[in-house]
Design a protein around this motif. Structure first.
Motif, PDB file in Angstrom:
ATOM      1  N   LEU A 208       1.043  -1.080  -0.104  1.00  0.00           N
ATOM      2  CA  LEU A 208       0.090  -0.054  -0.226  1.00  0.00           C
ATOM      3  C   LEU A 208       0.728   1.221   0.077  1.00  0.00           C
ATOM      4  N   ALA A 209       1.841   1.349   0.717  1.00  0.00           N
ATOM      5  CA  ALA A 209       2.950   2.372   0.534  1.00  0.00           C
ATOM      6  C   ALA A 209       3.597   2.497  -0.721  1.00  0.00           C
ATOM      7  N   TYR A 210       3.820   1.350  -1.364  1.00  0.00           N
ATOM      8  CA  TYR A 210       4.225   1.699  -2.706  1.00  0.00           C
ATOM      9  C   TYR A 210       3.367   2.082  -3.575  1.00  0.00           C
ATOM     10  N   ARG A 211       2.007   1.703  -3.717  1.00  0.00           N
ATOM     11  CA  ARG A 211       0.896   2.514  -4.180  1.00  0.00           C
ATOM     12  C   ARG A 211       0.399   3.769  -3.836  1.00  0.00           C
ATOM     13  N   GLU A 212       1.371   4.520  -2.905  1.00  0.00           N
ATOM     14  CA  GLU A 212       1.258   5.655  -2.536  1.00  0.00           C
ATOM     15  C   GLU A 212       0.068   5.996  -1.937  1.00  0.00           C
TER      16      GLU A 212
END
Length: 99
Positions: A74-78
């Protein structure tokens, strides 16, 4: 060991770490590789301190890895930080229920 000696050693160590860059590097650092390296140092240190703690924070390494994977995705997907944290907690909770 004498507590005052321990405090003095810790204070000296902390002072040296903060003072040495000011003394050694008088000019602005312009080399692109060095600037890039120094840019990522805080993130690397934070990751080094945080990631091991993640795996020992739950009753199972599998559920910790599940929560870490969910949060990293989810962090990678901002996504927003609150969404990442809540989703990771929910992933760990569901994984603990299944185990």
């Amino acid at each position: 060991m004498n507590p005052l000696l321990a405090i003095l050693v810790m204070a000296l160590t902390t002072y040296l770490i903060r003072m040495l860059p000011l003394v050694l590097f008088r000019r602005e650092i312009t080399h692109p590789w060095v600037r890039s390296f120094l840019h990522y140092v805080p993130y690397a240190v934070l990751g080094t301190m945080t990631i091991p703690a993640v795996f020992y924070s739950t009753s199972s390494v599998v559920s910790a890895a599940c929560g870490l994977g969910c949060g990293a995705y989810l962090a990678y997907r901002e996504k927003d930080m609150v969404i990442v944290a809540v989703a990771a907690v929910i992933a760990v909770y569901l994984c603990e229920l299944l185990l």
